[in-house]
Design a protein around this motif. Sequence first.
Motif, mmCIF file in Angstrom:
data_model
loop_
_atom_site.group_PDB
_atom_site.id
_atom_site.type_symbol
_atom_site.label_atom_id
_atom_site.label_comp_id
_atom_site.label_asym_id
_atom_site.label_seq_id
_atom_site.Cartn_x
_atom_site.Cartn_y
_atom_site.Cartn_z
ATOM 1 N N SER A 153 0.854 -1.196 0.000
ATOM 2 C CA SER A 153 0.000 0.000 0.000
ATOM 3 C C SER A 153 0.886 1.240 0.000
ATOM 4 C CB SER A 153 -0.907 0.020 1.236
ATOM 5 O OG SER A 153 -0.134 0.276 2.412
ATOM 6 N N PRO A 154 0.343 2.403 -0.389
ATOM 7 C CA PRO A 154 1.144 3.630 -0.287
ATOM 8 C C PRO A 154 1.658 3.871 1.129
ATOM 9 C CG PRO A 154 -0.773 4.021 -1.660
ATOM 10 C CD PRO A 154 -0.955 2.647 -1.072
ATOM 11 N N TYR A 155 0.835 3.538 2.137
ATOM 12 C CA TYR A 155 1.292 3.702 3.519
ATOM 13 C C TYR A 155 2.505 2.832 3.811
ATOM 14 C CZ TYR A 155 1.645 2.603 8.469
ATOM 15 O OH TYR A 155 2.138 2.370 9.717
ATOM 16 N N SER A 156 2.392 1.521 3.568
ATOM 17 C CA SER A 156 3.488 0.627 3.909
ATOM 18 C C SER A 156 4.722 0.905 3.062
ATOM 19 C CB SER A 156 3.056 -0.834 3.785
ATOM 20 O OG SER A 156 2.605 -1.139 2.491
ATOM 21 N N ALA A 157 4.528 1.336 1.813
ATOM 22 C CA ALA A 157 5.666 1.688 0.971
ATOM 23 C C ALA A 157 6.398 2.905 1.527
ATOM 24 C CB ALA A 157 5.198 1.956 -0.456
ATOM 25 N N SER A 158 5.641 3.886 2.026
ATOM 26 C CA SER A 158 6.279 5.075 2.586
ATOM 27 C C SER A 158 7.037 4.739 3.871
ATOM 28 C CB SER A 158 5.241 6.170 2.845
ATOM 29 O OG SER A 158 4.354 5.826 3.894
ATOM 30 N N LYS A 159 6.489 3.839 4.667
ATOM 31 C CA LYS A 159 7.189 3.425 5.885
ATOM 32 C C LYS A 159 8.417 2.586 5.552
ATOM 33 C CE LYS A 159 6.343 4.040 9.632
ATOM 34 N NZ LYS A 159 6.786 5.138 10.552
ATOM 35 N N ALA A 160 8.332 1.740 4.529
ATOM 36 C CA ALA A 160 9.501 0.972 4.102
ATOM 37 C C ALA A 160 10.620 1.911 3.668
ATOM 38 C CB ALA A 160 9.116 0.023 2.968
ATOM 39 N N ALA A 161 10.249 2.947 2.906
ATOM 40 C CA ALA A 161 11.249 3.916 2.467
ATOM 41 C C ALA A 161 11.894 4.613 3.663
ATOM 42 C CB ALA A 161 10.599 4.944 1.542
ATOM 43 N N SER A 162 11.104 4.966 4.659
ATOM 44 C CA SER A 162 11.664 5.640 5.832
ATOM 45 C C SER A 162 12.594 4.704 6.602
ATOM 46 C CB SER A 162 10.546 6.168 6.739
ATOM 47 O OG SER A 162 9.818 5.124 7.350
ATOM 48 N N ASP A 163 12.252 3.417 6.676
ATOM 49 C CA ASP A 163 13.140 2.439 7.317
ATOM 50 C C ASP A 163 14.489 2.400 6.609
ATOM 51 O OD1 ASP A 163 10.859 1.870 8.766
ATOM 52 O OD2 ASP A 163 10.854 -0.278 8.326
ATOM 53 N N HIS A 164 14.452 2.383 5.275
ATOM 54 C CA HIS A 164 15.695 2.329 4.507
ATOM 55 C C HIS A 164 16.540 3.578 4.729
ATOM 56 C CE1 HIS A 164 14.487 -1.353 2.745
ATOM 57 N NE2 HIS A 164 13.646 -0.862 1.851
ATOM 58 N N LEU A 165 15.896 4.738 4.821
ATOM 59 C CA LEU A 165 16.630 5.963 5.106
ATOM 60 C C LEU A 165 17.345 5.872 6.454
ATOM 61 C CD1 LEU A 165 14.148 8.751 3.944
ATOM 62 C CD2 LEU A 165 16.296 8.108 2.845
ATOM 63 N N VAL A 166 16.653 5.384 7.459
ATOM 64 C CA VAL A 166 17.245 5.282 8.798
ATOM 65 C C VAL A 166 18.460 4.360 8.773
ATOM 66 C CG1 VAL A 166 16.839 4.507 11.161
ATOM 67 C CG2 VAL A 166 15.089 5.842 9.973
ATOM 68 N N ARG A 167 18.326 3.220 8.116
ATOM 69 C CA ARG A 167 19.472 2.309 8.021
ATOM 70 C C ARG A 167 20.640 2.962 7.277
ATOM 71 N NH1 ARG A 167 15.296 -1.701 7.688
ATOM 72 N NH2 ARG A 167 15.587 -3.280 9.324
ATOM 73 N N ALA A 168 20.319 3.676 6.207
ATOM 74 C CA ALA A 168 21.372 4.329 5.423
ATOM 75 C C ALA A 168 22.102 5.385 6.239
ATOM 76 C CB ALA A 168 20.776 4.944 4.157
ATOM 77 N N TRP A 169 21.387 6.157 7.036
ATOM 78 C CA TRP A 169 22.029 7.181 7.863
ATOM 79 C C TRP A 169 22.886 6.531 8.951
ATOM 80 C CZ3 TRP A 169 19.756 9.241 4.077
ATOM 81 C CH2 TRP A 169 19.805 10.609 3.842
ATOM 82 N N GLY A 170 22.481 5.360 9.406
ATOM 83 C CA GLY A 170 23.316 4.631 10.354
ATOM 84 C C GLY A 170 24.598 4.134 9.719
ATOM 85 N N GLU A 171 24.488 3.579 8.521
ATOM 86 C CA GLU A 171 25.657 3.019 7.838
ATOM 87 C C GLU A 171 26.572 4.105 7.280
ATOM 88 O OE1 GLU A 171 26.700 -0.070 7.566
ATOM 89 O OE2 GLU A 171 25.002 -0.962 8.650
ATOM 90 N N THR A 172 25.994 5.098 6.637
ATOM 91 C CA THR A 172 26.793 6.103 5.946
ATOM 92 C C THR A 172 27.402 7.124 6.898
ATOM 93 O OG1 THR A 172 25.396 5.893 3.982
ATOM 94 C CG2 THR A 172 26.756 7.874 4.136
ATOM 95 N N TYR A 173 26.627 7.593 7.849
ATOM 96 C CA TYR A 173 27.074 8.682 8.712
ATOM 97 C C TYR A 173 27.405 8.231 10.135
ATOM 98 C CZ TYR A 173 25.011 11.358 4.880
ATOM 99 O OH TYR A 173 24.705 11.858 3.643
ATOM 100 N N GLY A 174 27.110 6.968 10.448
ATOM 101 C CA GLY A 174 27.387 6.478 11.791
ATOM 102 C C GLY A 174 26.390 6.921 12.833
ATOM 103 N N LEU A 175 25.273 7.526 12.395
ATOM 104 C CA LEU A 175 24.251 7.942 13.360
ATOM 105 C C LEU A 175 23.776 6.718 14.140
ATOM 106 C CD1 LEU A 175 22.533 10.474 14.198
ATOM 107 C CD2 LEU A 175 20.766 9.599 12.652
ATOM 108 N N PRO A 176 23.773 6.778 15.461
ATOM 109 C CA PRO A 176 23.378 5.602 16.258
ATOM 110 C C PRO A 176 21.862 5.380 16.234
ATOM 111 C CG PRO A 176 24.064 7.397 17.700
ATOM 112 C CD PRO A 176 24.271 7.879 16.313
ATOM 113 N N VAL A 177 21.433 4.527 15.316
ATOM 114 C CA VAL A 177 20.009 4.321 15.081
ATOM 115 C C VAL A 177 19.532 2.998 15.666
ATOM 116 C CG1 VAL A 177 20.071 5.717 12.984
ATOM 117 C CG2 VAL A 177 20.373 3.237 12.816
ATOM 118 N N LEU A 178 18.242 2.956 15.957
ATOM 119 C CA LEU A 178 17.506 1.753 16.338
ATOM 120 C C LEU A 178 16.233 1.721 15.516
ATOM 121 C CD1 LEU A 178 17.767 2.269 20.189
ATOM 122 C CD2 LEU A 178 18.860 0.371 18.988
#
Length: 346
Positions: A153-178
């Motif tokens: 759904s558009p909702y779940s797709a938007s949340k999936a995209a936000s999850d990927h952003l969070v992981r990317a900021w953790g990997e790329t910038y070292g931001l301590p994410v959960l």
Amino acid sequence: MKILVTGGAGFIGSAVIRKAVSLGHEVVNLDALTYAANLENVATVARSPFYRFEKVDIRDRLALDSVFATHHPDAVMHLAAESHVDRSIDGPSDFIETNITGTFNMLEAARTYWAGRGKPDNFRFHHISTDEVYGSLDETGQFTEDTGYDPRSPYSASKAASDHLVRAWGETYGLPVLLTNCSNNYGPYHFPEKLIPVVIIRALSGESIPIYGDGGNVRDWLYVEDHADALLAVLEKGAVGRAYNIGGENEVKNIDLVHTICAELDTLRPGGAPHNQLITFVPDRPGHDRRYAIDPERIRTEIGWRPSVTVKEGLAMTVRWYLNNEDWWRPLLARQGVGKRLGVKP
């Protein structure tokens, strides 16, 4: 800790704030107060010296920077999101702007703040998401943290995209994410367009209770106060960069859930019994996932958390809460879209 909670006037966010304040944490509630928000949800802690409120939209980057600079949080719990699947079918743009662009803004504001303070080891950015990012299950199997994403759904797709952003900021910038992905929440202060409050309110009014499709869709139901407890446990004990699935260990078909609510109302408000006679089957919504189920092994073994409320206990408490708090939900019925069938566009 001093925790910045986004979306703290919403259903889950307010439960987190009430729990956090009760534990002695300082909380800054950041919320734009859109249609589903209600400051009455945090009225019990609003006068606490541990609580502050900032009316800010996560799409406003400059305002976010100001909040970080003013309050100096030790952690972020990011819950602000558009979350109603039916609304996402009718108007996906709000979901893209808030859930994706808004999360990007939060990550960048948090990264700037964190770097400016020397990248403290104890800072955390906790992103709260949904099990809907995994797609739909057949009759067997469960979602694990390693399940591939398959949003429908558009909702779940938007949340999936936000999850990927969070992981990317953790990997790329070292931001301590959960990250956490939860199953369907229910309980007090649930906005009255979602399934359980819709059933309760329509039954009390003697109106038809709409059930999508054949009612066989299965969800794992998580009592919202259990979820708040789990989120704070992950914030305190979770490993940086790790994801945790949070479930209620309560799989129920929608039709069985509705019958349970009706039976509870038959006992508490017998004047309208039997309430299950109000059940009406309506055309299903597009892309309706058939089944969700969570494997909670990781959070159970690594964090030591599991739910305390069974679905039968939780539904009984929820029905009683709505019966005793009509002054909370009655005014919300006048808000845009509430009480109307949404999500039927082809």
